[in-house]
Write a protein that holds these residues in place. Structure first.
Motif, PDB file in Angstrom:
ATOM      1  N   THR A   8      -3.034 -26.674  11.199  1.00 37.36           N
ATOM      2  CA  THR A   8      -1.431 -27.872  11.696  1.00 37.36           C
ATOM      3  C   THR A   8      -1.223 -27.342  12.064  1.00 37.36           C
ATOM      4  OG1 THR A   8      -0.784 -27.345   9.450  1.00 37.36           O
ATOM      5  CG2 THR A   8      -2.245 -28.705   8.939  1.00 37.36           C
ATOM      6  N   PHE A   9      -1.532 -25.852  12.237  1.00 33.73           N
ATOM      7  CA  PHE A   9      -0.119 -25.544  13.454  1.00 33.73           C
ATOM      8  C   PHE A   9       0.061 -25.679  14.754  1.00 33.73           C
ATOM      9  CE2 PHE A   9      -1.543 -23.104  16.523  1.00 33.73           C
ATOM     10  CZ  PHE A   9      -2.497 -22.095  16.462  1.00 33.73           C
ATOM     11  N   ASN A  10      -1.341 -26.529  15.378  1.00 34.32           N
ATOM     12  CA  ASN A  10      -0.936 -27.168  16.660  1.00 34.32           C
ATOM     13  C   ASN A  10      -1.566 -28.782  17.032  1.00 34.32           C
ATOM     14  OD1 ASN A  10      -3.825 -27.425  16.005  1.00 34.32           O
ATOM     15  ND2 ASN A  10      -4.596 -26.211  17.880  1.00 34.32           N
ATOM     16  N   LEU A  11      -1.455 -29.185  15.783  1.00 35.66           N
ATOM     17  CA  LEU A  11      -2.345 -31.191  15.537  1.00 35.66           C
ATOM     18  C   LEU A  11      -1.076 -31.850  16.660  1.00 35.66           C
ATOM     19  CD1 LEU A  11      -3.211 -32.102  13.044  1.00 35.66           C
ATOM     20  CD2 LEU A  11      -1.221 -33.024  12.575  1.00 35.66           C
ATOM     21  N   TYR A  12      -0.251 -31.294  17.037  1.00 37.90           N
ATOM     22  CA  TYR A  12       0.507 -32.301  18.109  1.00 37.90           C
ATOM     23  C   TYR A  12       0.004 -31.571  19.465  1.00 37.90           C
ATOM     24  CZ  TYR A  12       4.398 -33.818  20.802  1.00 37.90           C
ATOM     25  OH  TYR A  12       4.897 -33.990  22.187  1.00 37.90           O
ATOM     26  N   SER A  13       0.967 -30.312  19.713  1.00 35.19           N
ATOM     27  CA  SER A  13       1.022 -29.633  20.444  1.00 35.19           C
ATOM     28  C   SER A  13      -0.247 -29.880  21.539  1.00 35.19           C
ATOM     29  CB  SER A  13       1.437 -28.449  20.377  1.00 35.19           C
ATOM     30  OG  SER A  13       1.214 -27.591  19.452  1.00 35.19           O
ATOM     31  N   GLU A  14      -1.235 -29.138  20.378  1.00 33.22           N
ATOM     32  CA  GLU A  14      -2.824 -28.975  20.914  1.00 33.22           C
ATOM     33  C   GLU A  14      -2.933 -30.172  21.796  1.00 33.22           C
ATOM     34  OE1 GLU A  14      -6.408 -29.052  18.752  1.00 33.22           O
ATOM     35  OE2 GLU A  14      -7.057 -27.748  19.661  1.00 33.22           O
ATOM     36  N   GLU A  15      -2.689 -31.370  21.711  1.00 32.15           N
ATOM     37  CA  GLU A  15      -2.725 -32.155  22.585  1.00 32.15           C
ATOM     38  C   GLU A  15      -2.378 -32.670  23.533  1.00 32.15           C
ATOM     39  OE1 GLU A  15      -5.067 -35.039  21.312  1.00 32.15           O
ATOM     40  OE2 GLU A  15      -5.220 -35.054  19.008  1.00 32.15           O
ATOM     41  N   LYS A  16      -0.652 -31.985  23.117  1.00 32.08           N
ATOM     42  CA  LYS A  16       0.144 -32.367  24.428  1.00 32.08           C
ATOM     43  C   LYS A  16       0.028 -31.191  24.914  1.00 32.08           C
ATOM     44  CE  LYS A  16       4.142 -33.519  25.703  1.00 32.08           C
ATOM     45  NZ  LYS A  16       4.833 -34.369  26.227  1.00 32.08           N
ATOM     46  N   GLU A  17      -0.225 -29.714  24.930  1.00 28.34           N
ATOM     47  CA  GLU A  17      -1.122 -29.082  25.820  1.00 28.34           C
ATOM     48  C   GLU A  17      -2.807 -29.243  26.662  1.00 28.34           C
ATOM     49  OE1 GLU A  17      -0.576 -25.205  23.203  1.00 28.34           O
ATOM     50  OE2 GLU A  17       1.681 -26.268  23.168  1.00 28.34           O
ATOM     51  N   LEU A  18      -2.549 -29.791  26.181  1.00 22.16           N
ATOM     52  CA  LEU A  18      -4.166 -30.128  26.691  1.00 22.16           C
ATOM     53  C   LEU A  18      -4.074 -31.242  27.328  1.00 22.16           C
ATOM     54  CD1 LEU A  18      -7.187 -29.469  23.863  1.00 22.16           C
ATOM     55  CD2 LEU A  18      -6.371 -28.310  25.995  1.00 22.16           C
TER      56      LEU A  18
ATOM     57  N   THR B 176       9.404 -30.853  -2.267  1.00 20.95           N
ATOM     58  CA  THR B 176       7.933 -31.151  -1.540  1.00 20.95           C
ATOM     59  C   THR B 176       8.205 -33.052  -0.541  1.00 20.95           C
ATOM     60  OG1 THR B 176       6.273 -30.393  -2.764  1.00 20.95           O
ATOM     61  CG2 THR B 176       5.643 -32.517  -2.099  1.00 20.95           C
ATOM     62  N   LEU B 177       9.520 -33.561  -1.729  1.00 20.38           N
ATOM     63  CA  LEU B 177       9.954 -35.091  -1.132  1.00 20.38           C
ATOM     64  C   LEU B 177      10.608 -34.872  -0.338  1.00 20.38           C
ATOM     65  CD1 LEU B 177       9.457 -37.064  -4.283  1.00 20.38           C
ATOM     66  CD2 LEU B 177       7.917 -36.465  -2.371  1.00 20.38           C
ATOM     67  N   VAL B 178      11.462 -33.944  -0.286  1.00 18.83           N
ATOM     68  CA  VAL B 178      12.696 -33.801   0.544  1.00 18.83           C
ATOM     69  C   VAL B 178      12.178 -33.238   2.159  1.00 18.83           C
ATOM     70  CG1 VAL B 178      14.950 -32.416   1.334  1.00 18.83           C
ATOM     71  CG2 VAL B 178      14.834 -33.130  -1.276  1.00 18.83           C
ATOM     72  N   ILE B 179      11.631 -32.073   1.686  1.00 19.05           N
ATOM     73  CA  ILE B 179      10.724 -31.685   2.717  1.00 19.05           C
ATOM     74  C   ILE B 179      10.404 -32.507   3.842  1.00 19.05           C
ATOM     75  CG2 ILE B 179       9.600 -29.693   4.276  1.00 19.05           C
ATOM     76  CD1 ILE B 179       9.795 -27.904   2.016  1.00 19.05           C
ATOM     77  N   GLY B 180       9.265 -33.259   2.936  1.00 22.09           N
ATOM     78  CA  GLY B 180       8.306 -34.930   3.653  1.00 22.09           C
ATOM     79  C   GLY B 180       9.297 -35.965   4.483  1.00 22.09           C
ATOM     80  N   ALA B 181      10.155 -35.692   3.757  1.00 21.78           N
ATOM     81  CA  ALA B 181      10.928 -37.049   4.155  1.00 21.78           C
ATOM     82  C   ALA B 181      11.565 -36.863   5.610  1.00 21.78           C
ATOM     83  CB  ALA B 181      12.168 -37.085   3.316  1.00 21.78           C
ATOM     84  N   ILE B 182      12.118 -35.186   5.445  1.00 21.96           N
ATOM     85  CA  ILE B 182      12.977 -35.199   6.863  1.00 21.96           C
ATOM     86  C   ILE B 182      11.382 -34.871   8.313  1.00 21.96           C
ATOM     87  CG2 ILE B 182      13.442 -33.488   8.075  1.00 21.96           C
ATOM     88  CD1 ILE B 182      15.092 -32.744   5.237  1.00 21.96           C
ATOM     89  N   GLY B 183      10.178 -34.908   7.156  1.00 21.81           N
ATOM     90  CA  GLY B 183       9.865 -34.844   8.688  1.00 21.81           C
ATOM     91  C   GLY B 183       9.301 -36.260   8.990  1.00 21.81           C
ATOM     92  N   GLY B 184       9.090 -36.283   7.675  1.00 17.82           N
ATOM     93  CA  GLY B 184       8.728 -38.193   8.767  1.00 17.82           C
ATOM     94  C   GLY B 184       9.546 -39.143   9.004  1.00 17.82           C
ATOM     95  N   PHE B 185      10.877 -38.731   8.677  1.00 17.10           N
ATOM     96  CA  PHE B 185      12.171 -39.479   9.935  1.00 17.10           C
ATOM     97  C   PHE B 185      12.088 -38.758  11.243  1.00 17.10           C
ATOM     98  CE2 PHE B 185      16.305 -38.628  11.265  1.00 17.10           C
ATOM     99  CZ  PHE B 185      17.166 -40.244  10.820  1.00 17.10           C
ATOM    100  N   ASN B 186      11.487 -37.504  11.515  1.00 15.38           N
ATOM    101  CA  ASN B 186      11.515 -37.082  12.577  1.00 15.38           C
ATOM    102  C   ASN B 186      10.837 -37.417  13.268  1.00 15.38           C
ATOM    103  OD1 ASN B 186      13.529 -35.074  11.719  1.00 15.38           O
ATOM    104  ND2 ASN B 186      12.060 -33.284  11.880  1.00 15.38           N
TER     105      ASN B 186
ATOM    106  N   PHE C   1       3.504 -30.134   8.115  1.00 19.69           N
ATOM    107  CA  PHE C   1       3.791 -31.632   8.099  1.00 19.69           C
ATOM    108  C   PHE C   1       5.883 -31.262   8.952  1.00 19.69           C
ATOM    109  CE2 PHE C   1       6.102 -36.064   7.496  1.00 19.69           C
ATOM    110  CZ  PHE C   1       5.017 -36.429   8.538  1.00 19.69           C
ATOM    111  N   TRP C   2       6.054 -30.668   8.524  1.00 21.36           N
ATOM    112  CA  TRP C   2       8.118 -31.136   8.568  1.00 21.36           C
ATOM    113  C   TRP C   2       8.293 -30.702   9.881  1.00 21.36           C
ATOM    114  CZ3 TRP C   2      11.013 -26.515   9.284  1.00 21.36           C
ATOM    115  CH2 TRP C   2      11.446 -26.631   9.648  1.00 21.36           C
TER     116      TRP C   2
END
Lengths: 446, 479
Positions: A144-154, A432-442, A224-225
């Motif tokens: 998951t570390f490049n889930l978003y960044s890979e798309e961005k970088e490619l 888990t819920l706290v971290i997940g919520a922060i991630g979702g908020f981001n 995810f966060w």
């Protein structure tokens, strides 16, 4: 949408590598657990033979003198092997599976260890618990570390962003596919373990199961966060591995060092010396000193004669008893300190999911420190029952035939594990819920 | 290669590193960890040794204060041996907390060494322990990778590598400049930790030990120095052979996980799987079995001891053991002790043989995993490896044997035979003549011998690193 995401995920190299790594190491860990169970069985079988034969042999030599015979004979109390312990071997390799004790002073025998290779103890067992606590998070990070960044970088992210309405939703689904895969592997391994190790589907098994799921969920939320921060791949990799190192290596080790240094147990060594001196000094003292202590504890033996000018077994076993009494206080303090170590560790662990997972897995598998202390308590009762069962016959100078030796086979201790679902699941769930919520908020801001 | 160019490139790497956040966070974290582990390592060393030393003295005092009695009572009274920690255990905890600390020494019986910290710990112990060596072995390698993954790959991605070469800087200078820059950067951690350690060594080593401790210290320093050189070379090589800095980082992280966490543990587990060990009760059964075969001093009809008796009677030209010039009971016990100790040690040797086989898998992996080399070296020279523990056990057993046999000899010499006139006890002055247990650490020569494999592999790795860098110097791709 999902089927496409799955398809593209299955085509990645990391999917194959993760699958092979987790499944192979997972299965190996289950077989290591199996070997551990086999060794336990072998040890118990050997103890059984040992006890029978040593009773037989010693009766041959000392059948006339029961006091002398029982000086030699050892009686075994073993922990009843439980297959569930193979999932998380915990401290059960450091602490012995069984103890074979004579009816002489217990303190000198109680803490005898079994043989274990210290290198192995140091590196720890490669059990399923290890795979879950260490490897599963790594695989999640790798996927998951490049889930978003890979798309961005490619450069594919712009195209995607133009084509999907919910960008956050897309990332979330992409994430969900990977998490789902990890869960499937975890569940498969759990059920493989329960079949190969023949673990009954008890509440403890389900508790381990849920704790593991929750633990993996915690790491999913963390990843995810990290993704939701929309940083570069290198940053994510670096940060996630650093978090992994901090959570699985540094914090637990720091806490452990702190606990060990703060609650040192010199009482263990004191008790050892006190027991020996408490017993041996009685040889050079008035017999009354011994007998007063002994009869004080066991008034039922008051009518036996203690000749002043010659050796008697009641005096001898009285002295042995007095040795244990001399060490009693230190020994109890030692147990208290160990319990304190445990309590402090458990409390800190409530805030650190890795530690909480390890400690609760050990607890549920019956391989933690507390379970061994429980065994030692029962061993003390076992020892007293043995002594009281023999004392009368010894003091009446009976011969070996006065005892029904067939009754003295190896005895078992069955641990009772109680646990609270709330304390087990709530801490990790909350984090888990706290971290997940922060991630979702981001991601909402995306 | 021009010295000043290499210096320039190395300095540039330093500047880049200190500009990045990684170095700042890493340094802050390392400082905290250094202070924590130095403090907790020293506290542990000091407190434990203090307690053990005190109890060892107490034990000797109570031994000497025994009144007149039969010497065999004294061999059952026995003694204790407490394991003292080497001052370098402040540096590397090694197996310290997994091996026992105290053993009861009595006649007829080899007791186990009990009360290891592990036996009094929670499951947290398996996460590992923080020590100065752990920082150098586990954390700093990761930092080296963090700080160095981009060195060449990033320059190439940015196109600056091409520029450098265009300006007349040779590939060799670039490779070695970066390498020396990264290596020297990692030495900041090495030097700060070893400076702290030097303080402990000077503070805690008494005259006789100072040379030995200092030599051990030097070996450790050189080993870690080389180890970091090897790691820096690996970083440069991976960075150079990766298309992007990102892929270099991922590869390096993979290498770290594999070589520091996964491979050592898997090999140890595999060794255990391949070479099963007997449990204590199984070995005790085997020992007892062998003893009965050879001669059982408890059995009045045992052929071995009967023959012994006949030969003793014949040699002394008497018909009754009570007419012998010495106490026959003491004599039989001394022979029995000899026999049982021999059989026990033989079985124990077999057990250790299996342990060695179990450990060798990981030990020999040093040739493919430099971490294994440094791990074993570090423990051994810190006096916290398995061999150091066995050395303690051997010394304790030797002392136990001497205690039992000296008491048997006293019985033979001074206790009258059955039916003869004389007191059944001897003077307590004899107890004072028996020297206390004193533990001596393994000599550094022995440690060198034990760690030959690790030393050779570390040396080979060093050569291989330079060789790899030289090779890279000829075919470094600029684009």
């Amino acid at each position: 949408m999902y089927s496409l995401l799955f398809k593209s995920f299955f085509r990645t190299k990391i999917f194959l590598v993760s699958l092979v790594l987790l499944m192979s190491v997972g299965v190996i860990s289950i077989f290591i657990g199996k070997q551990y169970l086999v060794k336990q069985e072998k040890t118990i079988a050997a103890a059984q033979v040992f006890q029978e034969e040593s009773i037989k042999k010693n009766i041959e030599y000392h059948s006339e003198d029961l006091g002398l015979l029982l000086y030699y004979l050892r009686f075994t109390l073993a922990k009843k092997p439980e297959n569930i312990s193979a999932i998380s071997i915990g401290q059960s390799d450091v602490n012995p599976l069984l103890q074979a004790v004579t009816i002489r002073g217990l303190e000198g025998q109680k803490y005898d260890t079994d043989f274990e290779n210290p290198s192995l103890l140091m590196s720890g067992n490669l059990d399923l618990g290890f795979v879950i606590i260490y490897l599963f998070p790594l695989v999640l990070i790798a996927m998951t570390f490049n889930l978003y960044s890979e798309e961005k970088e490619l450069g594919t992210w712009r195209i995607l962003a133009a084509q999907t309405s919910g960008k956050a939703g897309f990332l979330f689904k992409k994430m969900a596919v990977r998490i789902l895969f990890v869960f499937v592997v975890l569940i498969v391994l759990m059920f493989l373990a329960s079949t190969i190790l023949q673990i009954s589907m008890s509440a403890n098994f389900w508790a381990i199961f849920l704790q593991s799921i929750l633990y993996v969920l915690f790491w999913s939320a963390l990843c995810f966060w990290m993704v939701s921060l929309l940083k570069s791949s290198s940053f994510n990799a670096l940060a996630l591995i650093s978090i992994w190192v901090v959570l699985t290596i540094l914090i637990p080790a720091l806490v452990n060092n702190y606990v060990m240094n703060t609650y040192q147990v010199p009482e263990a060594l004191d008790a050892m010396v006190e027991q020996r001196d408490g017993y041996h000094e009685k040889w050079d003292m008035e017999k009354d000193i011994t007998m007063n202590g002994f009869i004080g504890a066991y008034p039922q033996y008051i009518n036996y004669d203690v000749p002043e000018d010659k050796f008697s077994w009641i005096w001898y076993y009285g002295m042995q008893y007095m040795g244990d009494m001399a060490a009693k206080e230190s020994s109890e303090e030692m147990t208290e300190k160990i319990m304190l170590r445990n309590t402090v560790s458990e409390n800190v662990a409530l805030f650190v999911p890795t530690m909480h997972a390890q400690l609760s897995l050990n607890n549920l598998a019956g391989t933690d420190m507390v379970s061994h202390l429980g065994f030692l308590n029962v061993l003390t009762e076992f020892h007293e029952k043995l002594r009281l069962g023999f004392y009368d016959k010894i003091f009446r100078e009976k011969s070996a035939s006065a005892v029904d030796w067939t009754k003295h086979d190896i005895k078992f201790y069955q641990a009772e594990h109680t646990f609270s679902w709330l304390k087990l699941l709530l801490p990790t769930l909350f984090i888990t819920l706290v971290i997940g919520a922060i991630g979702g908020f981001n991601l909402k801001k995306l | 290669m021009r010295k000043n160019v290499i210096k320039l490139l190395a300095r540039q790497l330093w500047q880049d590193a200190f500009r990045s956040k990684v170095m700042l966070i890493a340094s802050a974290l390392m400082l905290f960890l250094l202070l924590f582990s130095a403090y907790s390592g020293y506290e542990n060393y000091h407190d434990q040794n203090f307690t053990r030393d005190e109890i060892q003295h107490e034990v000797q005092e109570s031994w000497e204060n025994n009144p007149d009695k039969h010497p065999h009572r004294m061999s059952h009274y026995g003694s204790f041996a407490l394991r003292l920690k080497h001052v370098l255990s402040v540096f590397d905890l090694g197996m310290e907390n997994f091996v026992g600390n105290a053993v009861f020494l009595e006649a007829h019986k080899q007791n186990t060494v009990n009360f290891s910290e592990a036996s009094m710990s929670t499951g947290l112990l398996r996460f590992g322990e923080v020590s100065l060596a752990m920082l150098l072995k586990v954390i700093v390698p990761l930092l080296i990778f963090y700080l160095g993954f981009a060195t060449i790959a990033q320059e190439r991605e940015n196109g600056t590598l091409k520029l450098l070469i265009g300006q007349g800087i040779t590939r060799k200078e670039i490779v070695f400049g970066k390498w020396i820059g990264l290596w020297s950067l990692s030495l900041i951690f090495l030097i700060s930790i070893f400076l702290v350690l030097l303080l402990f060594v000077l503070l805690e080593s008494h005259n006789s030990m100072l040379t030995d401790s200092f030599l051990r210290y030097l070996v450790l320093l050189i080993s870690y120095f080389l180890f970091f050189g090897i790691l820096s070379a690996i970083t440069i090589l991976v960075s150079a052979f990766s298309a992007t800095a990102k892929s270099a980082l991922v590869k390096l992280l993979g290498i770290w996980l594999l070589f520091v966490i996964i491979v050592p543990k898997s090999l140890q587990a595999m060794g255990f799987y391949l070479y099963p060990t007997p449990s204590k009760i199984e070995m005790e059964t085997a020992v007892e079995h062998d003893l009965i075969e050879l001669g059982d001093s408890h059995n009045p009809d045992d052929p071995h001891f009967k023959a012994l008796k006949d030969s003793v009677l014949l040699a002394n030209k008497v018909t009754d053991v009570n007419n012998l010039p010495f106490n026959y009971g003491g004599f039989v016990m001394s022979k029995g002790e000899e026999l049982s100790a021999e059989v026990y040690l033989e079985h124990q040797e077999g057990l250790y043989e299996v342990y060695h086989k179990q450990n060798n898998l990981e030990r020999y992996s040093a040739f493919i995993n430099p971490y294994s080399a440094i791990k074993n070296l570090s423990m051994a020279f810190s006096g916290t490896d398995f061999q150091s523990f066995l050395h303690f056990k051997d010394e304790a057993e030797t002392y136990r044997f001497k205690l039992a046999q000296d008491m048997n000899q006293l019985q033979m010499d001074f206790i009258p035979s059955k039916g003869k006139e004389g007191p059944n006890t001897i003077s307590s002055d004899f107890w004072k003549e028996f020297p206390p247990f004193q533990y001596h650490f393994l000599s550094i020569r022995e440690v060198f011998k034990n760690e030959l494999t690790s030393l050779i592999s570390l040396f080979l790795w060093s050569i291989l690193s330079v060789f790899g860098l030289l090779k890279l110097s000829t075919n470094l791709k600029a684009i």
